[in-house]
Design a protein around this motif. Structure first.
Motif, PDB file in Angstrom:
ATOM      1  N   PHE B  42       0.850  -1.198   0.000  1.00 44.15           N
ATOM      2  CA  PHE B  42       0.000   0.000   0.000  1.00 44.15           C
ATOM      3  C   PHE B  42       0.882   1.243   0.000  1.00 44.15           C
ATOM      4  N   ASP B  44       0.430   5.351   0.474  1.00 44.88           N
ATOM      5  CA  ASP B  44      -0.485   6.400   0.915  1.00 44.88           C
ATOM      6  C   ASP B  44       0.110   7.742   0.505  1.00 44.88           C
ATOM      7  N   LEU B  45      -0.478   8.377  -0.506  1.00 43.94           N
ATOM      8  CA  LEU B  45       0.099   9.607  -1.051  1.00 43.94           C
ATOM      9  C   LEU B  45      -0.868  10.780  -0.920  1.00 43.94           C
ATOM     10  N   GLU B  57       6.606  14.790   7.061  1.00 38.93           N
ATOM     11  CA  GLU B  57       6.021  13.552   6.550  1.00 38.93           C
ATOM     12  C   GLU B  57       4.923  13.903   5.541  1.00 38.93           C
ATOM     13  N   ALA B  60       3.006   7.544   3.304  1.00 38.05           N
ATOM     14  CA  ALA B  60       3.673   6.349   3.801  1.00 38.05           C
ATOM     15  C   ALA B  60       3.718   5.270   2.733  1.00 38.05           C
ATOM     16  N   GLU B  62       3.784   1.136   2.709  1.00 32.80           N
ATOM     17  CA  GLU B  62       3.526   0.090   3.691  1.00 32.80           C
ATOM     18  C   GLU B  62       3.769  -1.306   3.128  1.00 32.80           C
ATOM     19  N   SER B  63       4.450  -2.114   3.924  1.00 31.89           N
ATOM     20  CA  SER B  63       4.602  -3.536   3.609  1.00 31.89           C
ATOM     21  C   SER B  63       3.544  -4.283   4.402  1.00 31.89           C
ATOM     22  N   ALA B  66       4.680  -3.443   8.145  1.00 24.93           N
ATOM     23  CA  ALA B  66       4.935  -2.136   8.747  1.00 24.93           C
ATOM     24  C   ALA B  66       4.656  -0.978   7.808  1.00 24.93           C
ATOM     25  N   ALA B  67       4.377   0.176   8.406  1.00 26.12           N
ATOM     26  CA  ALA B  67       4.221   1.413   7.651  1.00 26.12           C
ATOM     27  C   ALA B  67       5.487   2.226   7.814  1.00 26.12           C
TER      28      ALA B  67
END
Lengths: 367, 126
Positions: B42, B44-45, B57, B60, B62-63, B66-67
């Motif tokens: 994922f 997140d933009l 920041e 993110a 994400e795997s 973890a993010a």
């Protein structure tokens, strides 16, 4: 990572190129290749985990049965020899010391399998509570190594590769087996929501079994997929859904707590007092926007903070963002609209049951 | 060994910046970042039109496990977001230098001077 303990399979993990990390003081494989593939191997075929870090404690002696009843939330007396029970040990205040499996050999001999991170604490707590009982408590964690073989093909692959027939072993039963002159203890148990087995044996035996299973294309799986698998099956993990600050009732684990029985286990009175006055409970959460709810994220209902995520993922099997969360009542009702705070954004979702997927335990075999 | 591309600017938080023309740049994550993270599931933009500020920041990656926060290597206005990554986040594992995250109009081109060269970044991740 020099100060970390290593399991007897450490060199094999390194050879397989595993990514290693500290877990409960052990240097453990997190992932070999890809968490998703390892996860799907267990859901669709068969995978295996090195779980030698788990703790094993023996309780034996004349009062063993009554002592285990005193420290364990689930039934013990009605277990037959060769049966396993899942349950918890509780403090007087009802919060969880640890969750564990109890293996009943006979009424004077039990094996307790506990979390690696809690072995020392558990052992001390068990010994401290045993003074009025004629029992001997031994921490045998160093002598017991363990592999979990999980997935719909687990039974077949163990028959084919080890020549061990487990077809008559019932769900949550165990038995002794021989393999190349090694003694194995095998139970039909696991932590994935699939049919499967846990094999306890000596270092030499575990190393040989690991090699045989690798040669038979059983996928090695790390702690990464162990967590995604247990999460989808809504199985609790100590430190997340249960802890020394959470009771089994709050965790939604009432099924494993025998409040109606005559046995007076430690913490029972606190749970009876808590009863219907629960102020919070672990529920399922599903997000309706694309995002991933992670452990620790805050959960809101109409701008009011109502709880936090205990475990969450973009579920590999369901391909949806789902989580378990500790939520204050009365917001625990199904379909309650909620928001999860993800990096300062409020992501919409709703409360749901924890039955994210159908468990596929094999309860047809044996007894 | 992590792959590097010469001529890009790198941040210590493992983003790269590629100057296109005038004051327009592409921003992405490095090969080191994607390999540390593992399989990206994922991204997140923010949205085009929003602004980012250096060292803040902005989203993110994400795997499964973890993010990992994305930290803006430069300040400016987002001209375009790579929407392809929404449907296929794994592109970041396949080629993190081709699959950029944002196209940004720089607020201050001097900020590029505060970033690392490929040689300096290579030394940094050793």
């Amino acid at each position: 990572m020099e100060n970390l303990k290593k399991t007897c399979l450490y060199d094999k993990h390194i050879q397989l190129g595993a990514k290693m990390e500290d877990f409960a003081g052990y240097e453990m494989p997190i992932v070999y290749d890809n968490i998703k593939n390892e996860h799907l191997a267990v859901r669709n075929n068969v995978g295996m985990f090195d779980v030698s870090h788990m703790g094993e404690i023996i309780v034996k002696g004349k009062d063993a049965l009554h002592f285990v009843e005193k420290i364990f939330t689930n039934k013990v007396e009605s277990l037959v020899d060769g049966q396993v029970a899942y349950g918890m040990m509780l403090y007087q205040n009802g919060c969880v010391v640890d969750d564990l499996l109890v293996y009943r050999f006979n009424e004077e001999y039990f094996l307790l399998v506990v979390n690696a991170s809690n072995v020392a604490k558990d052992y001390t707590w068990i010994v401290e509570n045993s003074s009025e009982f004629d029992v001997l408590i031994q921490n045998v964690s160093e002598d017991y190594q363990e592999i979990a073989v999980q997935g719909p093909n687990a039974e077949n692959i163990l028959m084919m590769s080890l020549g061990i027939d487990l077809s008559e072993l019932g769900f949550f039963f165990f038995a002794n087996f021989e393999f190349l002159n090694h003694h194995l203890l095998i139970s039909r148990t696991g932590y994935t929501g699939e049919d499967g087995f846990e094999i306890y044996a000596s270092e030499d035996a575990i190393r040989e079994i690991w090699d045989v299973l690798i040669n038979n294309q059983v996928a090695p799986c790390g702690l990464g997929s162990r967590d995604t698998l247990r999460f989808e099956a809504a199985l609790p993990l100590y430190g997340h859904e249960i802890s020394q600050e959470i009771t089994p009732l709050e965790a939604g684990l009432k099924f494993f707590v025998k409040l109606e029985s005559d046995t007076d286990f430690i913490g029972k009175q606190a749970l009876l007092n808590q009863g219907e006055n629960l102020s919070r409970r672990v529920v399922g959460i599903e997000l309706t926007e694309r995002s991933i709810p992670r452990e620790g994220y805050e959960v809101y209902h109409e701008n009011e903070l109502i709880g936090y995520i205990t475990t969450g993922y973009l579920s590999i099997s369901l391909e949806k963002p789902i989580a378990m969360a500790m939520i204050n009542r009365p917001h625990t009702k199904k379909n309650t609209p909620i928001h999860v705070k993800v990096r300062n954004k409020m992501i919409a979702g709703f409360v749901r049951d924890k039955k994210f997927l159908e468990k596929k335990y094999n309860k047809t075999k044996g007894v | 060994m992590s792959k590097l591309v010469e001529g890009l600017y790198y941040s210590k938080s493992h983003e790269w910046v590629k100057p296109l023309e005038d004051d327009v740049v592409l921003v992405g994550i490095t090969d080191f970042a994607q390999s540390e993270l593992g399989d990206v599931v994922f991204v997140d933009l923010p949205e085009a039109g929003e602004t980012i500020s250096q060292e803040d920041e902005f989203g993110a990656v994400e795997s499964v496990k973890a993010a990992s926060d994305l930290i803006a290597p430069v300040s400016g206005e987002i001209l375009e977001v790579n929407e392809e990554l929404v449907g296929e986040p794994e592109l970041l594992n396949k080629d993190p230098y081709k699959n950029w995250l944002l196209k940004v109009k720089l607020e201050n081109t001097d900020e590029l001077g505060s970033l690392l060269s490929s040689e300096e970044y290579e030394e940094f991740i050793k």
